[in-house]
Design a protein around this motif. Structure first.
Motif, PDB file in Angstrom:
ATOM      1  N   LEU A 211       0.690   4.062  -2.993  1.00 37.55           N
ATOM      2  CA  LEU A 211       0.282   5.433  -2.665  1.00 37.55           C
ATOM      3  C   LEU A 211       1.403   6.444  -2.902  1.00 37.55           C
ATOM      4  CD1 LEU A 211      -1.803   4.894   0.605  1.00 37.55           C
ATOM      5  CD2 LEU A 211      -2.655   5.447  -1.670  1.00 37.55           C
ATOM      6  N   SER A 212       2.633   6.085  -2.538  1.00 32.79           N
ATOM      7  CA  SER A 212       3.746   7.030  -2.721  1.00 32.79           C
ATOM      8  C   SER A 212       4.017   7.283  -4.199  1.00 32.79           C
ATOM      9  CB  SER A 212       5.006   6.509  -2.019  1.00 32.79           C
ATOM     10  OG  SER A 212       5.376   5.227  -2.521  1.00 32.79           O
TER      11      SER A 212
ATOM     12  N   THR B 154       0.832  -1.210   0.000  1.00 33.94           N
ATOM     13  CA  THR B 154       0.000   0.000   0.000  1.00 33.94           C
ATOM     14  C   THR B 154       0.861   1.253   0.000  1.00 33.94           C
ATOM     15  OG1 THR B 154      -1.707  -1.198   1.250  1.00 33.94           O
ATOM     16  CG2 THR B 154      -1.861   1.202   1.196  1.00 33.94           C
ATOM     17  N   ASP B 155       1.940   1.251   0.798  1.00 33.81           N
ATOM     18  CA  ASP B 155       2.853   2.406   0.836  1.00 33.81           C
ATOM     19  C   ASP B 155       3.467   2.679  -0.538  1.00 33.81           C
ATOM     20  OD1 ASP B 155       2.470   2.982   3.494  1.00 33.81           O
ATOM     21  OD2 ASP B 155       4.175   1.795   4.190  1.00 33.81           O
TER      22      ASP B 155
ATOM     23  N   LEU C 269      -6.201   4.248   5.837  1.00 33.49           N
ATOM     24  CA  LEU C 269      -6.935   5.026   4.839  1.00 33.49           C
ATOM     25  C   LEU C 269      -7.773   6.120   5.491  1.00 33.49           C
ATOM     26  CD1 LEU C 269      -8.078   2.199   2.382  1.00 33.49           C
ATOM     27  CD2 LEU C 269      -6.234   3.855   2.069  1.00 33.49           C
TER      28      LEU C 269
END
Length: 543
Positions: free
Chosen positions: A362-363, A358-359, A527
């Protein structure tokens, strides 16, 4: 209270959101489908407006029923956007919503923002894709803007009127859980004060049961107890009046005014010395007993609590309720037994893998979207003060391992040349003029996305500190090192909930939020923190 996204959601707030979702959704659906009503009732109608809508549907190869479905979906999507405007303006916080002045002024602001945002989204969607999710088949772009502006404005008017009815019904229904607190020392008053300050949590304190004098001074405190503010554990005038009159359940008889024991005629109701806990609970219509004793040895009424629990009354610990009300772990809860045996603080390899994926996603998305902003910020830093664009500094990461953190420089290049390591203050003279803008808008944090890509940071987590301050705080605050069992984050639960701080007391409060996050971690919680971060940046709150 309901538990949603790993934190507690007051029932009243849930009911308010659900009610307004239904009301605004209905208004939006009706307003944005009225051009199809005649066509649905009579496909061969000669009404000019209906025939125009029929021609527009035919050009898109849609039936009236298909057009109705798409209009309703678009109306629901814009309903959620409108409710987001209310949420960002704090109108789902009961302290704000219950104030008529605050409610009126913020509703006007939210309505304006909602109308503008819905119009922009609908127009952009129409230009980009006439059949997209925000399209209204059967309407031209001009008609869409006209219908939508009127419908959203009417919808906000309906919500504003419904708020009066909602708050009146909440007061009449008395949805608050009636709580009796066992204890009358610092921990009990701290909890009572928090419940009073957070009415949206849905609790009301009906009384505090006094503790015996002999227990004072027995409690053995962990290192750093003096960091607890006197204000937090001091009896306020309100909580002092809640201590019950002539109650001897915990071993002694005291005399007090007992505001919670007063009957309907205003005269005090005095509980007799031999009255049992269950009888007291029935007299006060108590639904929950909270144990908040300063020292439980030889004081905790085990038999009475068991009797109350078997009678259907909830029995909870002070730390658990404190956590629900405040969203942080209580100072008194920072002890091995609570951290070991309480639910939470799980570390699972699959959860770590999911968080890492997820990191990365998103990044990368944020870097792709924000690189023009980052380029502009870098140029502004270079032009407004001499020195490097980026500020690099060693910070403490997961498991205490050091890493190099990157930020856009917001201070003078020689900020710590004479002073050495010191905390930054809110109006620090070392901060440049452009640096103040970056700190307000969080632009200085954007290079940390590269730290996330490198794996030394996460998008969400505790704020990374310098080794100098970690050593200093760990010596003063118990369990401070626990915040290093996860990666530090660009944003976090503490950053969005606590204002800027530069003292040990501030560090203690932030640790409470950090431990709450670590205890209740989930991807959905992350989130929700990211959504709240947007709200925090827009409203310029937190750190």
């Amino acid at each position: 209270m309901l538990r949603v996204l790993q934190h507690y959601f007051p029932v009243r707030t849930f009911l308010l959101v659900a009610t307004e979702l239904c009301l605004l959704g209905a208004v939006m659906a009706v307003g944005m489908t009225q051009h199809l009503w005649k066509l649905l009732g009579d496909p061969a109608t000669t009404h000019a407006g209906a025939r125009s809508a029929a021609d527009a549907l035919a050009r898109q190869s849609l039936s009236a029923a298909d057009g109705l479905q798409k209009c309703i979906i678009a109306a629901i999507a814009l309903t959620l956007v409108s409710l987001l405007c209310l949420g960002l303006n704090r109108l789902y916080e009961f302290q704000i919503s219950a104030s008529r002045y605050e409610r009126a002024s913020r509703f006007v602001e939210s309505a304006g923002a909602g109308v503008v945002l819905c119009l922009i989204l609908a127009a952009v969607s129409r230009v980009a894709s006439p059949t997209g999710i925000l399209s209204f088949p059967g309407l031209t772009l001009t008609q869409t803007i006209q219908h939508l502006a009127v419908t959203v404005a009417v919808g906000f008017g309906v919500l504003y009127i419904s708020r009066f009815a909602f708050h009146w019904l909440v007061r009449r229904a008395d949805l608050d859980v009636r709580v009796l607190i066992l204890g009358s020392r610092g921990p009990a008053h701290a909890l009572a004060n928090q419940i009073i300050e957070h009415p949206e949590a849905g609790f009301v304190v009906v009384g505090l049961v006094p503790e015996p004098e002999s227990t004072i001074g027995r409690r053995r405190m962990e290192p750093g107890p003096d960091l607890v503010t006197a204000q937090e554990e001091a009896a306020s005038e309100t909580t002092h009046r809640l201590v019950l009159n002539q109650v001897t359940l915990l071993g002694r008889q005291i005399e007090n005014t007992g505001a919670a024991m007063r009957s309907g005629n205003g005269e005090p109701e005095v509980a007799q010395g031999e009255e049992s806990l269950l009888e007291l609970l029935e007299k006060l219509s108590v639904e929950m007993v909270v144990v908040a004793l300063e020292d439980r040895r030889m004081t905790l009424p085990i038999k009475d609590l068991l009797e109350a629990k078997l009678a259907g009354i909830e029995v909870r610990e002070r730390e658990e309720i404190y956590e629900q009300v405040t969203g942080r772990i209580a100072v008194a809860a920072m002890r091995p037994s609570y951290l070991i045996f309480n639910e939470g603080f799980r570390r699972h390899p699959w959860a770590a893998l999911l968080k890492r994926v997820t990191d990365l996603i998103l990044s990368i998305i944020m870097l792709v979207l924000l690189w023009p902003v980052m380029l502009f910020t870098a140029i502004a830093v270079r032009m407004t003060s001499p020195g490097p664009v980026l500020f690099t500094q060693e910070r403490v990461g997961q498991d205490g391992k050091p890493f190099i953190l990157m930020k856009f420089r917001s201070m003078r290049a020689d900020a710590e040349k004479l002073s050495g390591p010191v905390w930054a203050s809110e109006d620090d003279p070392r901060i440049t003029s452009w640096g103040k803008v970056m700190r307000k808008t969080r632009l200085d944090e954007l290079p940390q996305l590269f730290n996330v890509l490198a794996g030394s940071m996460s998008i969400v987590g505790p704020r990374p500190e310098r080794q100098h301050f970690v050593d200093q705080l760990a010596a003063r605050i118990p369990y401070f090192q626990l915040r290093h069992i996860v990666k530090p984050g660009v944003t976090g639960w503490a950053q969005i909930n606590y204002p800027y701080g530069n003292t040990e007391q501030d560090a203690l409060h932030k640790l409470q939020y950090d431990l709450f996050y670590i205890k209740n971690y989930s991807v959905l919680f992350d989130l929700s923190i990211l959504i709240s971060t947007v709200k925090t940046v827009v409203l310029r709150r937190g750190t």
